[in-house]
Design a protein around this motif. Structure first.
Motif, PDB file in Angstrom:
ATOM      1  N   THR A  28       0.798  -1.229   0.000  1.00  0.00           N
ATOM      2  CA  THR A  28       0.000   0.000   0.000  1.00  0.00           C
ATOM      3  C   THR A  28       0.832   1.281   0.000  1.00  0.00           C
ATOM      4  O   THR A  28       0.368   2.311  -0.465  1.00  0.00           O
ATOM      5  CB  THR A  28      -0.936   0.037   1.215  1.00  0.00           C
ATOM      6  OG1 THR A  28      -0.144   0.051   2.409  1.00  0.00           O
ATOM      7  CG2 THR A  28      -1.888  -1.151   1.222  1.00  0.00           C
ATOM      8  N   GLY A  29       2.021   1.230   0.585  1.00  0.00           N
ATOM      9  CA  GLY A  29       2.890   2.407   0.629  1.00  0.00           C
ATOM     10  C   GLY A  29       2.612   3.382   1.747  1.00  0.00           C
ATOM     11  O   GLY A  29       3.305   4.390   1.881  1.00  0.00           O
ATOM     12  N   CYS A  30       1.586   3.108   2.573  1.00  0.00           N
ATOM     13  CA  CYS A  30       1.287   3.988   3.702  1.00  0.00           C
ATOM     14  C   CYS A  30       0.394   3.240   4.692  1.00  0.00           C
ATOM     15  O   CYS A  30      -0.091   2.158   4.399  1.00  0.00           O
ATOM     16  CB  CYS A  30       0.635   5.278   3.242  1.00  0.00           C
ATOM     17  SG  CYS A  30      -0.905   5.055   2.332  1.00  0.00           S
ATOM     18  N   GLU A  60      -0.629   7.783   9.500  1.00  0.00           N
ATOM     19  CA  GLU A  60      -1.557   8.657  10.215  1.00  0.00           C
ATOM     20  C   GLU A  60      -2.161   7.861  11.365  1.00  0.00           C
ATOM     21  O   GLU A  60      -2.320   6.645  11.277  1.00  0.00           O
ATOM     22  CB  GLU A  60      -2.665   9.173   9.295  1.00  0.00           C
ATOM     23  CG  GLU A  60      -2.210  10.210   8.293  1.00  0.00           C
ATOM     24  CD  GLU A  60      -1.761  11.513   8.938  1.00  0.00           C
ATOM     25  OE1 GLU A  60      -2.374  11.939   9.939  1.00  0.00           O
ATOM     26  OE2 GLU A  60      -0.787  12.109   8.430  1.00  0.00           O
ATOM     27  N   PHE A  61      -2.503   8.562  12.441  1.00  0.00           N
ATOM     28  CA  PHE A  61      -3.016   7.948  13.658  1.00  0.00           C
ATOM     29  C   PHE A  61      -4.454   8.399  13.896  1.00  0.00           C
ATOM     30  O   PHE A  61      -4.728   9.595  13.938  1.00  0.00           O
ATOM     31  CB  PHE A  61      -2.181   8.379  14.867  1.00  0.00           C
ATOM     32  CG  PHE A  61      -0.727   8.035  14.771  1.00  0.00           C
ATOM     33  CD1 PHE A  61      -0.209   6.971  15.492  1.00  0.00           C
ATOM     34  CD2 PHE A  61       0.135   8.786  13.977  1.00  0.00           C
ATOM     35  CE1 PHE A  61       1.138   6.654  15.417  1.00  0.00           C
ATOM     36  CE2 PHE A  61       1.483   8.473  13.899  1.00  0.00           C
ATOM     37  CZ  PHE A  61       1.984   7.400  14.619  1.00  0.00           C
ATOM     38  N   VAL A  62      -5.371   7.451  14.070  1.00  0.00           N
ATOM     39  CA  VAL A  62      -6.732   7.742  14.511  1.00  0.00           C
ATOM     40  C   VAL A  62      -6.842   7.128  15.900  1.00  0.00           C
ATOM     41  O   VAL A  62      -6.796   5.909  16.058  1.00  0.00           O
ATOM     42  CB  VAL A  62      -7.786   7.144  13.547  1.00  0.00           C
ATOM     43  CG1 VAL A  62      -9.187   7.374  14.088  1.00  0.00           C
ATOM     44  CG2 VAL A  62      -7.626   7.727  12.154  1.00  0.00           C
ATOM     45  N   ALA A  63      -6.921   8.001  16.906  1.00  0.00           N
ATOM     46  CA  ALA A  63      -6.931   7.559  18.303  1.00  0.00           C
ATOM     47  C   ALA A  63      -7.358   8.739  19.170  1.00  0.00           C
ATOM     48  O   ALA A  63      -7.497   9.855  18.674  1.00  0.00           O
ATOM     49  CB  ALA A  63      -5.536   7.083  18.715  1.00  0.00           C
ATOM     50  N   THR A  64      -7.556   8.489  20.447  1.00  0.00           N
ATOM     51  CA  THR A  64      -7.865   9.615  21.321  1.00  0.00           C
ATOM     52  C   THR A  64      -6.614  10.475  21.446  1.00  0.00           C
ATOM     53  O   THR A  64      -5.488   9.993  21.381  1.00  0.00           O
ATOM     54  CB  THR A  64      -8.348   9.159  22.711  1.00  0.00           C
ATOM     55  OG1 THR A  64      -7.339   8.380  23.336  1.00  0.00           O
ATOM     56  CG2 THR A  64      -9.626   8.346  22.598  1.00  0.00           C
ATOM     57  N   GLN A  65      -6.837  11.757  21.619  1.00  0.00           N
ATOM     58  CA  GLN A  65      -5.747  12.735  21.577  1.00  0.00           C
ATOM     59  C   GLN A  65      -5.292  13.147  22.969  1.00  0.00           C
ATOM     60  O   GLN A  65      -5.377  14.306  23.364  1.00  0.00           O
ATOM     61  CB  GLN A  65      -6.188  13.950  20.761  1.00  0.00           C
ATOM     62  CG  GLN A  65      -6.532  13.610  19.319  1.00  0.00           C
ATOM     63  CD  GLN A  65      -5.355  13.026  18.565  1.00  0.00           C
ATOM     64  OE1 GLN A  65      -4.277  13.602  18.521  1.00  0.00           O
ATOM     65  NE2 GLN A  65      -5.553  11.868  17.970  1.00  0.00           N
ATOM     66  N   ASP A  66      -4.822  12.168  23.763  1.00  0.00           N
ATOM     67  CA  ASP A  66      -4.244  12.432  25.074  1.00  0.00           C
ATOM     68  C   ASP A  66      -5.218  13.171  25.991  1.00  0.00           C
ATOM     69  O   ASP A  66      -4.877  14.185  26.600  1.00  0.00           O
ATOM     70  CB  ASP A  66      -2.925  13.200  24.933  1.00  0.00           C
ATOM     71  CG  ASP A  66      -2.046  13.049  26.170  1.00  0.00           C
ATOM     72  OD1 ASP A  66      -2.220  12.063  26.911  1.00  0.00           O
ATOM     73  OD2 ASP A  66      -1.193  13.930  26.396  1.00  0.00           O
ATOM     74  N   ALA A  92      -6.897   8.469   5.849  1.00  0.00           N
ATOM     75  CA  ALA A  92      -6.435   7.757   4.646  1.00  0.00           C
ATOM     76  C   ALA A  92      -6.145   8.738   3.517  1.00  0.00           C
ATOM     77  O   ALA A  92      -5.109   8.637   2.841  1.00  0.00           O
ATOM     78  CB  ALA A  92      -7.479   6.731   4.212  1.00  0.00           C
ATOM     79  N   GLU A  93      -7.048   9.679   3.305  1.00  0.00           N
ATOM     80  CA  GLU A  93      -6.826  10.674   2.238  1.00  0.00           C
ATOM     81  C   GLU A  93      -5.556  11.494   2.515  1.00  0.00           C
ATOM     82  O   GLU A  93      -4.771  11.760   1.613  1.00  0.00           O
ATOM     83  CB  GLU A  93      -8.035  11.590   2.123  1.00  0.00           C
ATOM     84  CG  GLU A  93      -9.260  10.876   1.572  1.00  0.00           C
ATOM     85  CD  GLU A  93     -10.525  11.707   1.646  1.00  0.00           C
ATOM     86  OE1 GLU A  93     -11.404  11.466   0.814  1.00  0.00           O
ATOM     87  OE2 GLU A  93     -10.635  12.600   2.517  1.00  0.00           O
ATOM     88  N   LYS A  94      -5.345  11.843   3.774  1.00  0.00           N
ATOM     89  CA  LYS A  94      -4.173  12.643   4.155  1.00  0.00           C
ATOM     90  C   LYS A  94      -2.875  11.852   3.951  1.00  0.00           C
ATOM     91  O   LYS A  94      -1.900  12.363   3.411  1.00  0.00           O
ATOM     92  CB  LYS A  94      -4.311  13.077   5.609  1.00  0.00           C
ATOM     93  CG  LYS A  94      -3.235  13.999   6.096  1.00  0.00           C
ATOM     94  CD  LYS A  94      -3.512  14.451   7.516  1.00  0.00           C
ATOM     95  CE  LYS A  94      -2.400  15.343   8.045  1.00  0.00           C
ATOM     96  NZ  LYS A  94      -2.661  15.735   9.453  1.00  0.00           N
ATOM     97  N   VAL A  95      -2.862  10.589   4.375  1.00  0.00           N
ATOM     98  CA  VAL A  95      -1.626   9.799   4.280  1.00  0.00           C
ATOM     99  C   VAL A  95      -1.320   9.424   2.835  1.00  0.00           C
ATOM    100  O   VAL A  95      -0.145   9.365   2.443  1.00  0.00           O
ATOM    101  CB  VAL A  95      -1.672   8.566   5.203  1.00  0.00           C
ATOM    102  CG1 VAL A  95      -2.469   7.421   4.612  1.00  0.00           C
ATOM    103  CG2 VAL A  95      -0.266   8.105   5.560  1.00  0.00           C
ATOM    104  N   ILE A  96      -2.344   9.209   2.021  1.00  0.00           N
ATOM    105  CA  ILE A  96      -2.118   8.878   0.606  1.00  0.00           C
ATOM    106  C   ILE A  96      -1.401  10.034  -0.097  1.00  0.00           C
ATOM    107  O   ILE A  96      -0.526   9.820  -0.944  1.00  0.00           O
ATOM    108  CB  ILE A  96      -3.442   8.520  -0.091  1.00  0.00           C
ATOM    109  CG1 ILE A  96      -3.917   7.139   0.395  1.00  0.00           C
ATOM    110  CG2 ILE A  96      -3.315   8.546  -1.605  1.00  0.00           C
ATOM    111  CD1 ILE A  96      -5.338   6.804  -0.002  1.00  0.00           C
ATOM    112  N   LYS A  97      -1.729  11.267   0.251  1.00  0.00           N
ATOM    113  CA  LYS A  97      -1.074  12.426  -0.340  1.00  0.00           C
ATOM    114  C   LYS A  97       0.409  12.494   0.031  1.00  0.00           C
ATOM    115  O   LYS A  97       1.184  13.151  -0.662  1.00  0.00           O
ATOM    116  CB  LYS A  97      -1.771  13.711   0.119  1.00  0.00           C
ATOM    117  CG  LYS A  97      -3.145  13.885  -0.470  1.00  0.00           C
ATOM    118  CD  LYS A  97      -3.802  15.163   0.056  1.00  0.00           C
ATOM    119  CE  LYS A  97      -5.210  15.282  -0.468  1.00  0.00           C
ATOM    120  NZ  LYS A  97      -5.893  16.456   0.098  1.00  0.00           N
TER     121      LYS A  97
END
Length: 99
Positions: A28-30, A60-66, A92-97
């Motif tokens: 996938t590359g990312c 990219e990380f999808v998680a709670t933000q501390d 996903a859109e952000k990391v693909i870029k």
């Protein structure tokens, strides 16, 4: 949106299935990690370490933000902390870029 993705269910951080992660990122590359946990010290950081040691790639990380936890239904909490499908798509859109 034309995004094709591997989905890996990482059920344990230790032992981490590094082989599955590396195989996927080579294709996938990312990477986008999504977890019901703080982004610090969780799955995302374990995946980042694996990538750094074996096959560096954008992540990219999808998680709670501390933040401190709160009570609510799972749906309410997923929405509040950005742990829903919309957040994963945006990541996903952000990391693909960045590939």
């Amino acid at each position: 949106k034309g995004i094709s993705a591997d989905v890996i269910n990482i059920h344990t951080i230790k032992p981490l299935d590094a082989e599955a992660i590396i195989k996927s990122v080579k294709k996938t590359g990312c990477v986008v990690t999504a977890e019901e946990h703080n982004f610090l010290g969780g799955l995302g950081e374990s995946v980042a370490r694996t990538l750094a040691e074996n096959n560096p790639a954008p992540q990219e990380f999808v998680a709670t933000q501390d933040t401190f936890g709160e009570s609510g239904t799972p749906e309410q909490l997923f929405e509040k902390y950005g742990l829903n499908s919309e957040a994963i798509l945006k990541a996903a859109e952000k990391v693909i870029k960045r590939k």
